[in-house]
Design a protein around this motif. Structure first.
Motif, PDB file in Angstrom:
ATOM      1  N   ASP A  77      31.694  23.125  17.985  1.00  0.00           N
ATOM      2  CA  ASP A  77      32.411  22.877  19.238  1.00  0.00           C
ATOM      3  C   ASP A  77      32.470  24.171  20.038  1.00  0.00           C
ATOM      4  O   ASP A  77      32.605  25.261  19.465  1.00  0.00           O
ATOM      5  N   ALA A  78      32.393  24.046  21.352  1.00  0.00           N
ATOM      6  CA  ALA A  78      32.369  25.240  22.210  1.00  0.00           C
ATOM      7  C   ALA A  78      33.111  24.974  23.512  1.00  0.00           C
ATOM      8  O   ALA A  78      33.203  23.833  23.978  1.00  0.00           O
ATOM      9  N   ALA A  79      33.629  26.057  24.077  1.00  0.00           N
ATOM     10  CA  ALA A  79      34.225  26.027  25.409  1.00  0.00           C
ATOM     11  C   ALA A  79      33.771  27.281  26.137  1.00  0.00           C
ATOM     12  O   ALA A  79      33.831  28.381  25.576  1.00  0.00           O
ATOM     13  N   ALA A  80      33.303  27.125  27.361  1.00  0.00           N
ATOM     14  CA  ALA A  80      32.773  28.254  28.128  1.00  0.00           C
ATOM     15  C   ALA A  80      33.409  28.282  29.513  1.00  0.00           C
ATOM     16  O   ALA A  80      33.592  27.230  30.140  1.00  0.00           O
ATOM     17  N   LEU A  81      33.726  29.473  29.971  1.00  0.00           N
ATOM     18  CA  LEU A  81      34.248  29.668  31.323  1.00  0.00           C
ATOM     19  C   LEU A  81      33.135  30.246  32.183  1.00  0.00           C
ATOM     20  O   LEU A  81      32.647  31.351  31.916  1.00  0.00           O
ATOM     21  N   TRP A  82      32.750  29.511  33.213  1.00  0.00           N
ATOM     22  CA  TRP A  82      31.681  29.928  34.102  1.00  0.00           C
ATOM     23  C   TRP A  82      32.246  30.208  35.493  1.00  0.00           C
ATOM     24  O   TRP A  82      33.024  29.416  36.029  1.00  0.00           O
ATOM     25  N   VAL A  83      31.853  31.334  36.075  1.00  0.00           N
ATOM     26  CA  VAL A  83      32.306  31.711  37.408  1.00  0.00           C
ATOM     27  C   VAL A  83      31.203  31.394  38.421  1.00  0.00           C
ATOM     28  O   VAL A  83      30.038  31.728  38.214  1.00  0.00           O
ATOM     29  N   HIS A  84      31.599  30.755  39.510  1.00  0.00           N
ATOM     30  CA  HIS A  84      30.657  30.369  40.563  1.00  0.00           C
ATOM     31  C   HIS A  84      30.508  31.525  41.555  1.00  0.00           C
ATOM     32  O   HIS A  84      31.506  32.007  42.098  1.00  0.00           O
ATOM     33  N   LEU A  85      29.280  31.984  41.783  1.00  0.00           N
ATOM     34  CA  LEU A  85      29.026  33.131  42.648  1.00  0.00           C
ATOM     35  C   LEU A  85      28.365  32.714  43.950  1.00  0.00           C
ATOM     36  O   LEU A  85      27.611  31.735  44.009  1.00  0.00           O
ATOM     37  N   ASP A  86      28.637  33.493  44.986  1.00  0.00           N
ATOM     38  CA  ASP A  86      27.893  33.381  46.237  1.00  0.00           C
ATOM     39  C   ASP A  86      26.568  34.114  46.026  1.00  0.00           C
ATOM     40  O   ASP A  86      26.561  35.325  45.756  1.00  0.00           O
ATOM     41  N   PRO A  87      25.426  33.438  46.107  1.00  0.00           N
ATOM     42  CA  PRO A  87      24.144  34.100  45.802  1.00  0.00           C
ATOM     43  C   PRO A  87      23.803  35.250  46.723  1.00  0.00           C
ATOM     44  O   PRO A  87      23.037  36.145  46.346  1.00  0.00           O
ATOM     45  N   SER A  88      24.363  35.277  47.924  1.00  0.00           N
ATOM     46  CA  SER A  88      24.044  36.346  48.876  1.00  0.00           C
ATOM     47  C   SER A  88      24.896  37.591  48.660  1.00  0.00           C
ATOM     48  O   SER A  88      24.444  38.716  48.909  1.00  0.00           O
ATOM     49  N   THR A  89      26.122  37.419  48.198  1.00  0.00           N
ATOM     50  CA  THR A  89      27.028  38.563  48.022  1.00  0.00           C
ATOM     51  C   THR A  89      27.294  38.895  46.565  1.00  0.00           C
ATOM     52  O   THR A  89      27.724  40.007  46.253  1.00  0.00           O
ATOM     53  N   GLY A  90      27.074  37.938  45.663  1.00  0.00           N
ATOM     54  CA  GLY A  90      27.382  38.147  44.255  1.00  0.00           C
ATOM     55  C   GLY A  90      28.862  38.060  43.943  1.00  0.00           C
ATOM     56  O   GLY A  90      29.274  38.336  42.812  1.00  0.00           O
ATOM     57  N   MET A  91      29.674  37.664  44.920  1.00  0.00           N
ATOM     58  CA  MET A  91      31.112  37.547  44.725  1.00  0.00           C
ATOM     59  C   MET A  91      31.486  36.115  44.351  1.00  0.00           C
ATOM     60  O   MET A  91      30.772  35.169  44.701  1.00  0.00           O
ATOM     61  N   PRO A  92      32.603  35.941  43.624  1.00  0.00           N
ATOM     62  CA  PRO A  92      33.044  34.581  43.277  1.00  0.00           C
ATOM     63  C   PRO A  92      33.198  33.713  44.516  1.00  0.00           C
ATOM     64  O   PRO A  92      33.744  34.146  45.536  1.00  0.00           O
ATOM     65  N   ASN A  93      32.695  32.487  44.420  1.00  0.00           N
ATOM     66  CA  ASN A  93      32.650  31.579  45.547  1.00  0.00           C
ATOM     67  C   ASN A  93      33.465  30.327  45.234  1.00  0.00           C
ATOM     68  O   ASN A  93      33.412  29.801  44.121  1.00  0.00           O
ATOM     69  N   ARG A  94      34.228  29.863  46.196  1.00  0.00           N
ATOM     70  CA  ARG A  94      35.097  28.701  45.993  1.00  0.00           C
ATOM     71  C   ARG A  94      34.276  27.454  45.662  1.00  0.00           C
ATOM     72  O   ARG A  94      33.205  27.226  46.233  1.00  0.00           O
ATOM     73  N   LEU A  95      34.780  26.653  44.722  1.00  0.00           N
ATOM     74  CA  LEU A  95      34.102  25.420  44.352  1.00  0.00           C
ATOM     75  C   LEU A  95      34.138  24.432  45.506  1.00  0.00           C
ATOM     76  O   LEU A  95      35.152  24.286  46.195  1.00  0.00           O
ATOM     77  N   ALA A  96      33.041  23.740  45.705  1.00  0.00           N
ATOM     78  CA  ALA A  96      32.944  22.759  46.785  1.00  0.00           C
ATOM     79  C   ALA A  96      33.702  21.491  46.415  1.00  0.00           C
ATOM     80  O   ALA A  96      33.846  21.159  45.229  1.00  0.00           O
ATOM     81  N   PRO A  97      34.176  20.755  47.399  1.00  0.00           N
ATOM     82  CA  PRO A  97      34.848  19.480  47.116  1.00  0.00           C
ATOM     83  C   PRO A  97      33.965  18.528  46.323  1.00  0.00           C
ATOM     84  O   PRO A  97      34.464  17.740  45.505  1.00  0.00           O
ATOM     85  N   GLU A  98      32.642  18.601  46.543  1.00  0.00           N
ATOM     86  CA  GLU A  98      31.727  17.731  45.808  1.00  0.00           C
ATOM     87  C   GLU A  98      31.774  18.016  44.310  1.00  0.00           C
ATOM     88  O   GLU A  98      31.623  17.102  43.487  1.00  0.00           O
ATOM     89  N   PHE A  99      31.949  19.301  43.956  1.00  0.00           N
ATOM     90  CA  PHE A  99      32.049  19.647  42.538  1.00  0.00           C
ATOM     91  C   PHE A  99      33.276  18.983  41.932  1.00  0.00           C
ATOM     92  O   PHE A  99      33.215  18.400  40.840  1.00  0.00           O
ATOM     93  N   GLU A 100      34.389  19.078  42.610  1.00  0.00           N
ATOM     94  CA  GLU A 100      35.629  18.493  42.102  1.00  0.00           C
ATOM     95  C   GLU A 100      35.502  16.983  41.954  1.00  0.00           C
ATOM     96  O   GLU A 100      35.997  16.400  40.982  1.00  0.00           O
ATOM     97  N   SER A 101      34.836  16.332  42.893  1.00  0.00           N
ATOM     98  CA  SER A 101      34.727  14.878  42.830  1.00  0.00           C
ATOM     99  C   SER A 101      33.843  14.423  41.676  1.00  0.00           C
ATOM    100  O   SER A 101      34.103  13.386  41.064  1.00  0.00           O
ATOM    101  N   VAL A 102      32.801  15.200  41.367  1.00  0.00           N
ATOM    102  CA  VAL A 102      31.880  14.818  40.294  1.00  0.00           C
ATOM    103  C   VAL A 102      32.406  15.223  38.920  1.00  0.00           C
ATOM    104  O   VAL A 102      32.425  14.428  37.978  1.00  0.00           O
TER     105      VAL A 102
END
Length: 260
Positions: free
Chosen positions: A113-138
């Motif tokens: 069993d595993a649990a992983a924390l993944w951070v979403h990045l802005d590909p242009s800046t490399g900074m953490p990027n807010r999750l899109a509403p589409e991600f939350e819905s899916v």
């Protein structure tokens, strides 16, 4: 709902929400001399099934995620040539990161069993990027409102005498030009190989800073009273990552984080 530390505890398979499964086989280059699936190869399976789920859900143009923390509990290891089924789902969300849980079950009795924390990045800046509403819905329904933070749990690195070093290779890099998270386990396994590694056991890794090929990393090691091996990866700028491998922990309450 209070926020907890992402990948600080294992979560049960959700009754509702999106789940993704894939069947694979433990190949020759994934098993060690003991005939068992290595931790670095397991990490590759975990990130690959996560990517497959993400692509299957229709997010193919947005793959900028980096691993922050991974918790693995090996109840019974997978063996060479064993067919395994990995089932993965989103088990928690934050503003710019998400927790993914995965179960591995084998035809010969493997249970991981595993649990992983993944951070979403802005590909242009490399900074953490807010999750899109589409991600939350899916992916949100399987998390059932469980909120996770991006804090880390491992302590600081002890002073190093410089005796242990690790120099990542070019072939340890991923498409972002950074050492892939799975590569760190090769250094950890070199230490556990001399001490033995018997199931059931847990393994954790936390990533603080990206590392490139050719950097010299000092890797101090300590052993806890219960036999847990702790290892730190330190370069000239400071602590880059830390890992531990030890006895399987008792099931307990989740580690609470910042509740804001």
């Amino acid at each position: 709902m209070p926020r907890v530390v992402g990948a600080g505890n294992l979560q049960p398979l959700p009754a509702t929400g999106r789940r993704f499964s894939d069947t694979r086989r433990v190949r020759l280059d994934e098993a060690g001399p003991d005939g068992l699936l290595r931790l670095d190869a397991l990490a590759c399976h975990l990130q690959d099934v996560a990517t497959d789920d993400y692509l299957d859900a229709g997010f193919g143009d947005d793959r900028s995620w980096v691993l922050r923390r991974l918790l693995v509990v090996v109840h019974s290891p997978a063996a060479f040539d064993e067919t395994v089924t990995l089932t993965t789902w989103c088990s928690g969300t934050g503003s710019r990161w998400a927790e993914r849980s995965t179960q591995l079950r084998g035809a010969r009795g493997a249970r991981i069993d595993a649990a992983a924390l993944w951070v979403h990045l802005d590909p242009s800046t490399g900074m953490p990027n807010r999750l899109a509403p589409e991600f939350e819905s899916v992916f949100g329904p399987s998390a059932a409102g469980r909120r996770v933070g991006a804090g880390l749990l491992h302590g600081p690195a002890p002073a190093s005498d410089g005796a242990l070093r690790w120099v990542p290779r070019w072939c340890d890099l991923d498409v972002l030009g950074h050492v892939n998270n799975a590569a760190y386990w090769t250094a950890v396994l070199e230490e556990t190989a001399t001490r033995g590694l018997d199931a059931p056991y847990r393994a954790e890794i936390e990533h603080r800073a990206a590392v490139s090929a050719g950097q010299i990393l000092h890797t101090p090691v300590s052993i806890d009273a219960d036999g847990t091996l702790r290892m730190w990866f330190v370069n000239e700028e400071g602590l880059c990552a830390s890992a531990l491998v030890g006895p399987e922990p008792a099931t307990g309450a989740e580690v609470r984080g910042d509740e804001r």
